[in-house]
Enzyme design. Structure first.
Site, PDB file in Angstrom:
ATOM      1  N   HIS A 139      66.569  -6.274  -0.802  1.00  0.00           N
ATOM      2  CA  HIS A 139      65.988  -6.957   0.365  1.00  0.00           C
ATOM      3  C   HIS A 139      66.490  -6.385   1.690  1.00  0.00           C
ATOM      4  CE1 HIS A 139      63.908  -9.933  -1.921  1.00  0.00           C
ATOM      5  NE2 HIS A 139      64.989 -10.500  -2.406  1.00  0.00           N
ATOM      6  N   ASP A 163      62.463  -7.107  -9.978  1.00  0.00           N
ATOM      7  CA  ASP A 163      63.035  -8.367  -9.489  1.00  0.00           C
ATOM      8  C   ASP A 163      61.864  -9.267  -9.084  1.00  0.00           C
ATOM      9  OD1 ASP A 163      65.911  -9.339  -7.985  1.00  0.00           O
ATOM     10  OD2 ASP A 163      64.046 -10.184  -7.168  1.00  0.00           O
ATOM     11  N   HIS A 166      61.428 -11.157  -6.698  1.00  0.00           N
ATOM     12  CA  HIS A 166      61.158 -11.193  -5.256  1.00  0.00           C
ATOM     13  C   HIS A 166      60.723  -9.805  -4.785  1.00  0.00           C
ATOM     14  CE1 HIS A 166      64.260 -14.337  -6.167  1.00  0.00           C
ATOM     15  NE2 HIS A 166      63.296 -15.065  -5.617  1.00  0.00           N
ATOM     16  N   ASP A 175      65.513 -12.346 -12.270  1.00  0.00           N
ATOM     17  CA  ASP A 175      65.049 -13.654 -11.821  1.00  0.00           C
ATOM     18  C   ASP A 175      63.585 -13.924 -12.174  1.00  0.00           C
ATOM     19  OD1 ASP A 175      64.556 -11.640 -10.032  1.00  0.00           O
ATOM     20  OD2 ASP A 175      65.630 -12.573  -8.356  1.00  0.00           O
TER      21      ASP A 175
HETATM   22 ZN    ZN Z   1      65.278 -11.608  -6.662  1.00  0.00          ZN
END
Ligand code: ZN
Length: 368
Positions: free
Chosen positions: A142, A179, A181, A267
């Site tokens: 991120h 991931d 996200h 996740d």
């Molecule tokens: Zn994540």
């Protein structure tokens, strides 16, 4: 040659701030008994413990690494950000972005986390290891060049990619981010570049909220070299493999990279508290087997997997073990204690018709 496993106890000592899940404490949000961020060292430490207990780690080449150097960090991050991060870290820690707090000494731990990924890439590209896993913490995908976010303080994989390119060990690299996200940091680092293909599979509209859209394809020379697949909540085992087989592998094969790096967040697993997908340990094993086979087809097997998110302390270790089993072709297994339960309770281990249609429609829109 063996599968390398890059880790360091010091990375488990990175500490976040006063949060419960991602909510700042205060008002009616009672502190958790364990305290701190959901990005807890326990997911990683229990993963390392599990591979020790099963004996898998004895088959791996266990290594640490030096912290990423200032020169390596500067290829991605502006000096002003690094200086501010170091100064804040030296004076007790703090928060410089969005949900990316750190304690005293957080700067040194983050540079070590980036160093593990950088050395893993270096050792695979120079032919010293068959492939490698970097248990990086804090995670990196991120983090944008001047903006830490989502528990990520340095862009670990981007730093490793730039080192590999600068050292002349590779010319073209794929980053596949599964991931749950969006890999907004990797996207931001390489959005206008045609030598790094960034692919992100993520739950639509999870984090960051307005990010990771299908239409974000890159800019300038990088047009077409950024690929986002925003996936519907509830997608499970078969759906993930459908996306990998019908979208991801053809894109990687056409790009013909010298190295595949997986931004491996856990996740998207069913028990994860920060997302709503239904992957299982078997999903991570199968996705890794596919990336290993693709790497063998296109880049002499050169594959590096870098740990990103994953917040189920109990389940992440089994998913990670499955990834390492696939990478090393080991016969040491850690049977998934939840698989029977997940399959029985969650029909989304199967792919539902609307899920297949959504993925196929995205592929069509992307011209795949
Ligand atoms: Zn994540």
């Amino acid at each position: 040659m063996a599968t390398g496993f890059f880790w360091d106890e010091k990375t488990f000592w990175h500490a976040g701030g006063n949060y419960a899940m991602t909510l700042p404490l205060g008002g009616l949000v009672q502190p958790l008994a364990a305290g701190g961020l959901p990005e807890s060292p326990e997911t990683k430490r229990r993963f390392k413990n599990l591979i020790d207990v099963t004996g898998l780690s004895a088959e791996l080449d266990m290594r640490s690494a030096a912290p990423a150097s200032r020169e390596e960090l500067l290829r991605i991050h502006p000096a002003a950000y690094l200086d501010q991060f170091k100064a804040t870290s030296d004076t007790g820690g703090g928060e410089l972005g969005h949900h990316a707090p750190f304690a005293s000494g957080g700067y040194e731990i983050a540079t070590l986390s980036a160093g593990l990924a950088t050395q893993a890439v270096r050792d695979v590209l120079r032919g010293d290891l068959t492939n490698a896993y970097s248990l990086s913490r804090p995670p990196g995908h991120h983090c944008e060049p001047d903006k830490p976010m989502g528990f990520c303080l340095l862009a670990n994989i981007a730093i490793a990619v730039e080192a590999a390119l600068a050292e002349g060990r590779a010319k073209r690299i794929v980053i596949l981010d599964w991931d749950v996200h969006h890999g907004n940091g990797s996207q931001a680092c390489f959005y206008d570049r045609d030598d790094v293909l960034t692919i992100s599979l993520h739950q639509e509209g999870n984090y960051p909220l307005d990010s990771g859209h299908l239409a974000e394809r890159g800019a300038g020379a990088g047009e077409g070299f950024n690929l986002n697949l925003p996936l519907p909540a509830g997608l499970g085992h078969e759906g993930y493999l459908h996306a990998i087989d019908h979208v991801v592998i053809p894109q990687i094969t056409a790009f013909a990279p010298d190295l595949i790096i997986v931004a491996c967040g856990y996740d998207c697993a069913a028990p994860d508290p920060l997302a709503s997908m239904q992957a299982m340990a078997a999903t991570f094993r199968a996705m890794t087997e596919r990336m290993k086979a693709t790497a063998e087809d296109v880049c002499d097997g050169k594959l590096v997997v870098v740990h990103e998110g994953g917040y189920s302390e109990v389940y992440v270790p089994f998913c990670g073990h499955a990834v390492l089993e696939a990478m090393s072709e080991s016969s040491v297994h850690a049977p998934d204690p939840l698989e029977r339960n997940l399959k029985a309770r969650q029909p989304n281990a199967r792919m539902l018709a609307f899920q297949k249609q959504l993925i196929d429609d995205m592929a069509t829109e992307l011209g795949i």
